[in-house]
Design a protein around this motif. Structure first.
Motif, PDB file in Angstrom:
ATOM      1  N   ALA A  99      -3.822  -4.148  -2.472  1.00 58.69           N
ATOM      2  CA  ALA A  99      -3.294  -4.029  -1.111  1.00 58.69           C
ATOM      3  C   ALA A  99      -4.401  -3.746  -0.105  1.00 58.69           C
ATOM      4  O   ALA A  99      -4.424  -4.321   0.993  1.00 58.69           O
ATOM      5  N   VAL A 100      -5.337  -2.870  -0.464  1.00 53.27           N
ATOM      6  CA  VAL A 100      -6.440  -2.517   0.440  1.00 53.27           C
ATOM      7  C   VAL A 100      -7.365  -3.713   0.641  1.00 53.27           C
ATOM      8  O   VAL A 100      -7.830  -3.990   1.751  1.00 53.27           O
ATOM      9  N   ALA A 101      -7.631  -4.430  -0.452  1.00 56.48           N
ATOM     10  CA  ALA A 101      -8.505  -5.604  -0.353  1.00 56.48           C
ATOM     11  C   ALA A 101      -7.867  -6.709   0.486  1.00 56.48           C
ATOM     12  O   ALA A 101      -8.549  -7.418   1.234  1.00 56.48           O
ATOM     13  N   PHE A 133       0.827  -1.203   0.000  1.00 55.80           N
ATOM     14  CA  PHE A 133       0.000   0.000   0.000  1.00 55.80           C
ATOM     15  C   PHE A 133       0.860   1.252   0.000  1.00 55.80           C
ATOM     16  O   PHE A 133       0.576   2.219  -0.712  1.00 55.80           O
ATOM     17  N   ILE A 134       1.937   1.254   0.783  1.00 58.87           N
ATOM     18  CA  ILE A 134       2.810   2.429   0.851  1.00 58.87           C
ATOM     19  C   ILE A 134       3.504   2.665  -0.487  1.00 58.87           C
ATOM     20  O   ILE A 134       3.478   3.766  -1.038  1.00 58.87           O
ATOM     21  N   GLY A 135       4.120   1.603  -1.027  1.00 56.14           N
ATOM     22  CA  GLY A 135       4.871   1.752  -2.260  1.00 56.14           C
ATOM     23  C   GLY A 135       4.016   2.124  -3.456  1.00 56.14           C
ATOM     24  O   GLY A 135       4.410   2.959  -4.284  1.00 56.14           O
ATOM     25  N   ALA A 136       2.822   1.514  -3.543  1.00 58.37           N
ATOM     26  CA  ALA A 136       1.947   1.795  -4.683  1.00 58.37           C
ATOM     27  C   ALA A 136       1.047   2.989  -4.427  1.00 58.37           C
ATOM     28  O   ALA A 136       0.839   3.825  -5.314  1.00 58.37           O
ATOM     29  N   GLY A 137       0.511   3.093  -3.206  1.00 58.13           N
ATOM     30  CA  GLY A 137      -0.438   4.157  -2.899  1.00 58.13           C
ATOM     31  C   GLY A 137       0.160   5.539  -3.002  1.00 58.13           C
ATOM     32  O   GLY A 137      -0.479   6.487  -3.473  1.00 58.13           O
TER      33      GLY A 137
END
Length: 305
Positions: A214-216, A50-54
């Motif tokens: 990532a969220v899912a 989530f951090i890397g993509a978000g």
């Protein structure tokens, strides 16, 4: 036959331009120096994916807005292909790899490996371009890389045995070096902020899909401080910092400007000590001064005489 010294002199930018490039590069380094400590904070409440993509998704939204408001002309097909290297290297590669690595190691230890980035960028630049730094440049740059690793290792209690987080960090260094070099070259054609903006837009579909996954897979449950760290990573580390960094590399010489980044591990470990309470002793301070001195020697080795 062309005189080599004359050709070199013609290829060397004016002193004022070099100094301007160095100051822009230093500003970018200052912005990036918070990346590892803040990533370490963020991974306590968010998944590395989530951090890397978000953060790339947020930065891409900012980039798309800036491009639309200023009505920038789209890159050519050839430039899009080169932007793909920038997107793979600094939009996806470095952010994702460091996020996964820092879930299992300290920010100070991360700085040990990332300290090799200036030397890697210089080597990539020489392979990609026709820059040929003198031997004294390589001696200063090599000494700076060794000093950076040594001082960071002392501050972190030693490197210890090589683990998979280290391998991820080495891969992150390689990815960033390629992205920095190609981005610096494209900045001369497209502009500094335009280059990172188009690279973010290009990588947005993949990064959006990764963020959704990532969220899912793991719903985000973070504190306000962790969200604040994530916001910095998205807006500054992933976007605004590149305004200055690519501007500095574009003014060049790229191999020389890249050595300014030798001071980044010094800054990163200082922020890690202040923000995370990671150890900071006299050997680290002395080592940091050595790194800065080596960076200054590398920079001065290519100043016009």
């Amino acid at each position: 036959m062309r005189d080599h010294s004359s050709a070199t002199a013609l290829a060397t930018p004016p002193l004022s331009r070099i100094r301007t490039g160095l100051w822009w590069g230093l500003l970018g380094v200052a912005a990036f120096s918070f990346t590892l400590p803040l990533t370490r904070i963020a991974v306590e409440g968010m998944s590395p994916l989530f951090i890397g993509a978000g953060r790339a998704v947020i930065a891409a939204a900012l980039a798309a807005t800036a491009l639309a408001v200023t009505r920038q002309r789209p890159p050519t097909w050839s430039q899009w292909r080169r932007l793909a290297l920038v997107a793979a290297g600094v939009v996806a590669g470095f952010g994702l790899l460091t996020s996964f690595a820092l879930e299992h190691t300290s920010a100070s230890h991360g700085a040990v490996v990332v300290a090799l980035l200036p030397a890697a960028t210089a080597a990539t630049t020489v392979l990609r371009t026709r820059e040929h730094p003198p031997s004294r440049f390589w001696l200063a740059a090599g000494a700076g890389a060794v000093a950076a690793v040594a001082f960071a290792a002392l501050g972190n209690g030693g490197l210890g045995r090589l683990g998979w987080p280290d391998l991820l960090l080495f891969a992150a260094v390689a990815a960033a070096a390629v992205g920095y070099t190609e981005g610096g070259l494209l900045a001369r054609e497209l502009g500094a902020w335009q280059t990172i903006s188009w690279a973010l837009v290009l990588g947005a579909p993949v990064m959006t899909a990764a963020t959704a996954f990532a969220v899912a897979d793991e719903p985000v449950s973070a504190t306000p401080v962790q969200w604040g760290a994530f916001a910095y990573l998205a807006a500054v580390s992933m976007y605004l910092g590149f305004f200055a960094w690519y501007r500095g590399l574009a003014l060049g010489p790229m191999a020389q400007v890249s050595q300014v980044q030798l001071v980044q591990p010094v800054m990163s470990i200082a922020w890690a000590a202040l923000l995370l309470g990671e150890p900071l002793g006299l050997p680290t301070v002395l080592g940091g001064l050595t790194v800065v001195a080596c960076a200054a020697l590398a920079v001065r080795s290519r100043l016009p005489q």
